[in-house]
Motif scaffolding. Sequence first.
Motif, PDB file in Angstrom:
ATOM      1  N   LEU A  17       0.825  -1.218   0.000  1.00 22.83           N
ATOM      2  CA  LEU A  17       0.000   0.000   0.000  1.00 22.83           C
ATOM      3  C   LEU A  17       0.854   1.261   0.000  1.00 22.83           C
ATOM      4  O   LEU A  17       0.353   2.346  -0.318  1.00 22.83           O
ATOM      5  N   ALA A  22       0.457   2.690  -8.512  1.00 16.05           N
ATOM      6  CA  ALA A  22      -0.956   2.450  -8.190  1.00 16.05           C
ATOM      7  C   ALA A  22      -1.341   0.991  -8.431  1.00 16.05           C
ATOM      8  O   ALA A  22      -2.160   0.434  -7.696  1.00 16.05           O
ATOM      9  N   ARG A  25      -0.462  -1.019  -5.374  1.00 12.57           N
ATOM     10  CA  ARG A  25      -1.377  -0.714  -4.274  1.00 12.57           C
ATOM     11  C   ARG A  25      -2.736  -1.359  -4.514  1.00 12.57           C
ATOM     12  O   ARG A  25      -3.371  -1.873  -3.580  1.00 12.57           O
ATOM     13  N   ARG A  47      -5.137   4.454   5.098  1.00 17.10           N
ATOM     14  CA  ARG A  47      -4.714   4.585   3.705  1.00 17.10           C
ATOM     15  C   ARG A  47      -5.803   5.237   2.863  1.00 17.10           C
ATOM     16  O   ARG A  47      -5.509   5.992   1.926  1.00 17.10           O
ATOM     17  N   CYS A  48      -7.052   4.975   3.182  1.00 10.82           N
ATOM     18  CA  CYS A  48      -8.161   5.603   2.446  1.00 10.82           C
ATOM     19  C   CYS A  48      -8.048   7.124   2.481  1.00 10.82           C
ATOM     20  O   CYS A  48      -8.407   7.805   1.519  1.00 10.82           O
ATOM     21  N   GLU A  51      -4.865   8.002  -0.002  1.00  9.94           N
ATOM     22  CA  GLU A  51      -4.693   7.372  -1.313  1.00  9.94           C
ATOM     23  C   GLU A  51      -5.154   8.309  -2.431  1.00  9.94           C
ATOM     24  O   GLU A  51      -6.315   8.715  -2.469  1.00  9.94           O
ATOM     25  N   VAL A  56      -7.852   2.676  -6.588  1.00 10.72           N
ATOM     26  CA  VAL A  56      -7.280   2.076  -5.380  1.00 10.72           C
ATOM     27  C   VAL A  56      -8.175   2.368  -4.174  1.00 10.72           C
ATOM     28  O   VAL A  56      -8.421   1.494  -3.341  1.00 10.72           O
ATOM     29  N   ARG A  57      -8.692   3.588  -4.092  1.00 10.97           N
ATOM     30  CA  ARG A  57      -9.597   3.909  -2.982  1.00 10.97           C
ATOM     31  C   ARG A  57     -10.830   3.012  -3.010  1.00 10.97           C
ATOM     32  O   ARG A  57     -11.304   2.543  -1.968  1.00 10.97           O
TER      33      ARG A  57
END
Length: 222
Positions: A17, A22, A25, A47-48, A51, A56-57
């Motif tokens: 992550l 990307a 991740r 991480r949200c 990011e 990825v989110r």
Amino acid sequence: MTLPEQDKNTPRALRGLEDGRASVRLRTAMAVGTAPDARYVGRLVERCASEPDFQVREMLTWALTRHPASTTVPRLIDEVRSERARARGQALHTLSKIGDRRAWPAITRALLADADDEVARSAWRAAVVLVPGGEEGELADALATQLGRGGHDTRLSLSRALIALGEVILPTLRAAMTDADPQVRAHAIATERLLRDPDAGFGFAIDEAKRVAALGPYGRQG
């Protein structure tokens, strides 16, 4: 090679992550969601908030939905109080996907009127998913305070949120149709038209509503 201190403290499964790519991740978030582990929830939530990549989110949100709500919801509720807009918005988005109504008290009027449009839109979507039965009318009143706000996408999001509540919104919309602000009147009229005819385009409904709203608070007929 000696790992940086942050990496030393990060479980091996989550180290991807922090990768600059990307794609790495994304694969890491997918792997964590495929094999959920409650020990990872805190790092996923963190991480949200930082990011930068949308896909990825979304995968991080999916990974969180794979964990027990009893573990994720309290962390996400804490996050909606964050000073960082992305943290608030992504936490609200994830809560809407989990759909656990224990999160409902966290959907405050302040969040529904958040100064950041993306956060507000996430709050509207979460609210209509989480609202307890019998409280839809009160939520409609709170959402209606945002009528006329923002550009096309923001207004469409609000209309969709209101429409998701069903015909309970009609008294609220009709009151808004007499508002002194022509933008509020037009948005309310367009939302009612979309409720009546879901196949109508929002742009067309807004254009028609603006013509009606231009007549003034008492110029609408029918």
